[in-house]
Scaffold this motif. Structure first.
Motif, PDB file in Angstrom:
ATOM      1  N   ALA A   1      -1.076  -1.254   2.843  1.00 12.63           N
ATOM      2  CA  ALA A   1       0.032  -1.132   1.888  1.00 12.63           C
ATOM      3  C   ALA A   1      -0.422  -0.993   0.439  1.00 12.63           C
ATOM      4  O   ALA A   1       0.386  -0.635  -0.425  1.00 12.63           O
ATOM      5  N   ALA A   2      -1.703  -1.244   0.158  1.00 14.45           N
ATOM      6  CA  ALA A   2      -2.204  -1.078  -1.209  1.00 14.45           C
ATOM      7  C   ALA A   2      -2.100   0.378  -1.650  1.00 14.45           C
ATOM      8  O   ALA A   2      -2.086   0.673  -2.841  1.00 14.45           O
ATOM      9  N   ASN A   3      -2.043   1.291  -0.689  1.00 17.50           N
ATOM     10  CA  ASN A   3      -1.952   2.720  -1.010  1.00 17.50           C
ATOM     11  C   ASN A   3      -0.645   3.320  -0.526  1.00 17.50           C
ATOM     12  O   ASN A   3      -0.585   4.513  -0.188  1.00 17.50           O
ATOM     13  N   HIS A   4       0.368   2.509  -0.472  1.00 14.05           N
ATOM     14  CA  HIS A   4       1.662   2.988   0.031  1.00 14.05           C
ATOM     15  C   HIS A   4       2.777   2.358  -0.791  1.00 14.05           C
ATOM     16  O   HIS A   4       2.720   1.170  -1.118  1.00 14.05           O
ATOM     17  N   MET A   5       3.776   3.141  -1.142  1.00 16.07           N
ATOM     18  CA  MET A   5       4.915   2.584  -1.889  1.00 16.07           C
ATOM     19  C   MET A   5       6.200   3.085  -1.242  1.00 16.07           C
ATOM     20  O   MET A   5       6.335   4.281  -0.971  1.00 16.07           O
ATOM     21  N   ARG A   6       7.110   2.160  -0.988  1.00 16.99           N
ATOM     22  CA  ARG A   6       8.416   2.543  -0.441  1.00 16.99           C
ATOM     23  C   ARG A   6       9.462   2.395  -1.539  1.00 16.99           C
ATOM     24  O   ARG A   6       9.542   1.357  -2.184  1.00 16.99           O
ATOM     25  N   LEU A   7      10.246   3.442  -1.720  1.00  9.87           N
ATOM     26  CA  LEU A   7      11.330   3.385  -2.697  1.00  9.87           C
ATOM     27  C   LEU A   7      12.645   3.357  -1.959  1.00  9.87           C
ATOM     28  O   LEU A   7      12.850   4.132  -1.016  1.00  9.87           O
ATOM     29  N   GLY A   8      13.532   2.489  -2.396  1.00  4.05           N
ATOM     30  CA  GLY A   8      14.832   2.421  -1.734  1.00  4.05           C
ATOM     31  C   GLY A   8      15.442   1.071  -2.012  1.00  4.05           C
ATOM     32  O   GLY A   8      14.718   0.069  -2.048  1.00  4.05           O
ATOM     33  N   THR A   9      16.731   1.060  -2.235  1.00  2.62           N
ATOM     34  CA  THR A   9      17.387  -0.228  -2.443  1.00  2.62           C
ATOM     35  C   THR A   9      17.758  -0.788  -1.077  1.00  2.62           C
ATOM     36  O   THR A   9      17.724  -0.084  -0.080  1.00  2.62           O
ATOM     37  N   SER A  10      18.125  -2.028  -1.056  1.00  2.00           N
ATOM     38  CA  SER A  10      18.499  -2.638   0.226  1.00  2.00           C
ATOM     39  C   SER A  10      19.885  -2.156   0.620  1.00  2.00           C
ATOM     40  O   SER A  10      20.810  -2.935   0.758  1.00  2.00           O
ATOM     41  N   SER A  11      20.042  -0.880   0.742  1.00  2.00           N
ATOM     42  CA  SER A  11      21.371  -0.352   1.044  1.00  2.00           C
ATOM     43  C   SER A  11      21.344   0.335   2.408  1.00  2.00           C
ATOM     44  O   SER A  11      20.511   0.035   3.242  1.00  2.00           O
ATOM     45  N   LYS A  12      22.223   1.264   2.575  1.00  2.00           N
ATOM     46  CA  LYS A  12      22.328   1.878   3.895  1.00  2.00           C
ATOM     47  C   LYS A  12      21.598   3.219   3.985  1.00  2.00           C
ATOM     48  O   LYS A  12      21.856   3.999   4.889  1.00  2.00           O
ATOM     49  N   GLN A  13      20.747   3.482   3.034  1.00  2.00           N
ATOM     50  CA  GLN A  13      20.039   4.760   3.044  1.00  2.00           C
ATOM     51  C   GLN A  13      18.564   4.555   3.393  1.00  2.00           C
ATOM     52  O   GLN A  13      17.991   3.523   3.071  1.00  2.00           O
ATOM     53  N   PRO A  14      17.937   5.555   4.022  1.00  2.00           N
ATOM     54  CA  PRO A  14      16.509   5.408   4.327  1.00  2.00           C
ATOM     55  C   PRO A  14      15.659   5.421   3.065  1.00  2.00           C
ATOM     56  O   PRO A  14      16.066   5.959   2.038  1.00  2.00           O
ATOM     57  N   GLY A  15      14.482   4.841   3.154  1.00  2.00           N
ATOM     58  CA  GLY A  15      13.584   4.782   2.007  1.00  2.00           C
ATOM     59  C   GLY A  15      12.730   6.030   1.893  1.00  2.00           C
ATOM     60  O   GLY A  15      12.583   6.806   2.840  1.00  2.00           O
ATOM     61  N   ILE A  16      12.143   6.182   0.710  1.00  2.00           N
ATOM     62  CA  ILE A  16      11.209   7.280   0.451  1.00  2.00           C
ATOM     63  C   ILE A  16       9.811   6.676   0.467  1.00  2.00           C
ATOM     64  O   ILE A  16       9.591   5.597  -0.095  1.00  2.00           O
ATOM     65  N   HIS A  17       8.896   7.371   1.104  1.00  2.00           N
ATOM     66  CA  HIS A  17       7.550   6.813   1.258  1.00  2.00           C
ATOM     67  C   HIS A  17       6.520   7.621   0.482  1.00  2.00           C
ATOM     68  O   HIS A  17       6.396   8.829   0.701  1.00  2.00           O
ATOM     69  N   LEU A  18       5.810   6.940  -0.408  1.00  2.00           N
ATOM     70  CA  LEU A  18       4.740   7.586  -1.169  1.00  2.00           C
ATOM     71  C   LEU A  18       3.409   7.072  -0.617  1.00  2.00           C
ATOM     72  O   LEU A  18       3.138   5.872  -0.662  1.00  2.00           O
ATOM     73  N   PHE A  19       2.639   7.984  -0.065  1.00  2.00           N
ATOM     74  CA  PHE A  19       1.311   7.625   0.454  1.00  2.00           C
ATOM     75  C   PHE A  19       0.265   8.132  -0.541  1.00  2.00           C
ATOM     76  O   PHE A  19       0.332   9.282  -0.983  1.00  2.00           O
ATOM     77  N   VAL A  20      -0.704   7.292  -0.850  1.00  2.00           N
ATOM     78  CA  VAL A  20      -1.688   7.656  -1.876  1.00  2.00           C
ATOM     79  C   VAL A  20      -3.092   7.668  -1.261  1.00  2.00           C
ATOM     80  O   VAL A  20      -3.496   6.714  -0.609  1.00  2.00           O
ATOM     81  N   TYR A  21      -3.806   8.776  -1.494  1.00  2.00           N
ATOM     82  CA  TYR A  21      -5.144   8.937  -0.908  1.00  2.00           C
ATOM     83  C   TYR A  21      -6.119   9.352  -1.996  1.00  2.00           C
ATOM     84  O   TYR A  21      -5.700   9.770  -3.086  1.00  2.00           O
ATOM     85  N   GLY A  22      -7.420   9.267  -1.680  1.00  2.00           N
ATOM     86  CA  GLY A  22      -8.396   9.577  -2.733  1.00  2.00           C
ATOM     87  C   GLY A  22      -9.397  10.653  -2.386  1.00  2.00           C
ATOM     88  O   GLY A  22     -10.195  11.053  -3.236  1.00  2.00           O
ATOM     89  N   ASP A  23      -9.414  11.124  -1.151  1.00  2.00           N
ATOM     90  CA  ASP A  23     -10.446  12.104  -0.776  1.00  2.00           C
ATOM     91  C   ASP A  23     -10.004  13.527  -1.137  1.00  2.00           C
ATOM     92  O   ASP A  23      -8.888  13.745  -1.585  1.00  2.00           O
TER      93      ASP A  23
END
Ligand code: SUG
Length: 448
Positions: A187-209
């Motif tokens: 999870a250090a390289n992952h961020m989920r955006l979304g409120t605790s509502s009824k919609q799915p979250g957006i996922h940001l995956f972060v990589y370095g290579d």
């Protein structure tokens, strides 16, 4: 039904020390070989947990992992009695002794990558069918941590620990196969955006290579690993974005994304040098957020003029822990005392607070963790679960005031306050440390 976020921390173990093994991790390298204070480390982490527990009642705690890992040492050619093995390792390859005795599993942000049931393709939000969600589960992929030798000792135990600590609605699966091509730091390289509502979250995956590569340090996370996790968790393409860590940030000591970026619900705060070639992707993220949630994403990009990368790495401002409480609109933010002491970092967080991005700032002393390169957010794993499942969380993993007292007493009684690498080669030290670990594990894994 709405989502609530559990925070899972691990007690720092009795063998906590500074081995200098963190790849690209400046604090770890700077403090290599210094004597550590395991008692202080464990108490500092426990105090943070206690504060979060008081705010949310959603603080989970898991015991230290078992050390030493004799299997690692014997597998690498050391032999004889356990005492022989430890002694040979100290003499021939002290970094391997350190790897086999380390407590890096305390940084639970690296334990796994997580997405709630509602974000998956067959989650009820996408089908428009409440019933469909009944079989969907919060997905956790345990991180393989193959970038650093000492951290490869963690995943097998982490798998068991997470299965024990979490409710049955969480599906904890073993780490990605594929070796370094699939290197994954959780999870250090992952961020989920979304409120605790009824919609799915957006996922940001972060990589370095991939090009351009950093010149001084090895990137720890591969894009292929990010893609594999998104696939495993059945996240829809339109809600998944891949960002590349800026090589300058990795070279400046941001070995994980969470050293230069943080997120919480509808807030994304990052250094302008956190990502490379990200402007278009971040605009798409904002657009998608607006589409799904019918409101703007709060995105704050901090330029070098406000805080240099060097200051970001020294203070761990972006590694602050953000916590929503049931009664407040804006979340609280937990920062290191290094943030408090750096005028520029402090000004930033105070400004955010004045603007209503955060409700209040809470400074904590996590110096023992910081000396190994871990701040408040490194010490916790966020687990979003549906609020109707709260009662299914095993009671033993929840931190209550009574359990806090019990754990504190054990730590004060059984942990040493000074530890060197030479101590880690003593079998009698480990006998005591193992008994302590077992005592703590009994407190935290059995109902009594
Ligand atoms: O992997 N440090 C850890 C710190 C992890 C921080 N976690 C997050 N950013 N989420 C690491 O580098 C130090 C061990 C030593 O000094 O030997 C260490 O492993």
């Amino acid at each position: 039904m709405s989502l609530v976020e559990l925070q899972l921390d691990r007690l720092v173990g009795p063998t906590h020390h500074f081995g200098g093994l963190g790849v690209g991790n400046l604090a770890s390298q700077k403090n290599a070989g210094k004597s550590s204070n395991p008692a202080a480390a464990a108490l500092q982490g426990l105090e943070k947990m206690r504060m979060v527990a008081a705010w949310t009642q959603m603080q989970l705690v898991t015991p230290p992992q078992r050390r030493p890992d004799f299997q690692l040492l014997r597998g690498l050619g050391f032999s004889g009695t356990n005492q022989d093995v430890l002694k040979q390792a100290l003499e021939i390859a002290p970094q391997l002794l350190s790897a086999a005795t380390g407590c890096s599993a305390m940084w639970t942000a690296n334990a796994a990558t997580i997405s709630p049931a509602s974000d998956a393709i067959n989650g009820h939000f996408n089908r428009g069918d409440q019933q469909a969600n009944l079989n969907a589960q919060t997905e956790l992929t345990v991180a393989n941590l193959v970038s650093s030798i000492h951290r490869t000792t963690e995943p097998a135990q982490t798998l068991q620990d997470l299965r024990t600590a979490l409710p049955p609605s969480c599906r904890v699966t073993a780490e990605l196969p594929g070796g370094t091509a699939m290197r994954d730091e959780g999870a250090a390289n992952h961020m989920r955006l979304g409120t605790s509502s009824k919609q799915p979250g957006i996922h940001l995956f972060v990589y370095g290579d991939g090009d351009p590569l950093p010149t001084h340090h090895q990137p720890r996370q591969s894009r292929a690993a990010c893609e594999a996790i998104a696939r495993r968790h059945r996240l829809p393409d339109e809600n998944v974005f891949f960002l590349k860590q800026h090589p300058d940030a990795i070279d400046a000591g941001a070995f994980h994304n969470d050293v230069v970026a943080m997120s919480h619900q509808d807030r994304l705060i990052h250094h302008t040098a956190a990502f490379i070639d990200a402007d278009v992707i971040l605009q798409r993220v904002e657009h998608r957020y607006q589409q799904l949630h019918d409101r703007e994403l709060i995105r704050i990009a901090v330029p070098a003029e406000s805080l240099s990368l060097k200051q970001a790495v020294a203070t761990y401002l972006f590694n602050s822990q953000i916590i929503s409480t049931p009664s407040e609109v804006a979340p609280r933010i937990i920062c290191t005392r290094q943030v408090e002491q750096d005028p520029a970092a402090r000004k930033l967080v105070e400004t955010w607070c004045a603007e209503g991005v955060f409700e209040s700032i809470h400074y904590v002393d996590l110096d023992q963790s910081m000396s190994g390169g871990g701040g408040p957010a490194c010490l916790r794993l966020r687990i979003p679960v549906s609020d109707d499942l709260i009662d299914t969380i095993p009671s033993y993993s929840r931190l209550t005031e009574a359990k806090y007292e019990q754990l504190r007493t054990h730590i004060e009684h059984d942990y040493v306050t000074k530890l060197t690498i030479e101590d880690l080669a003593r079998v009698d030290f480990h006998q005591h440390a193992t008994e302590t670990q077992q005592k703590l594990a009994r407190v935290l894994t059995s109902n009594h």
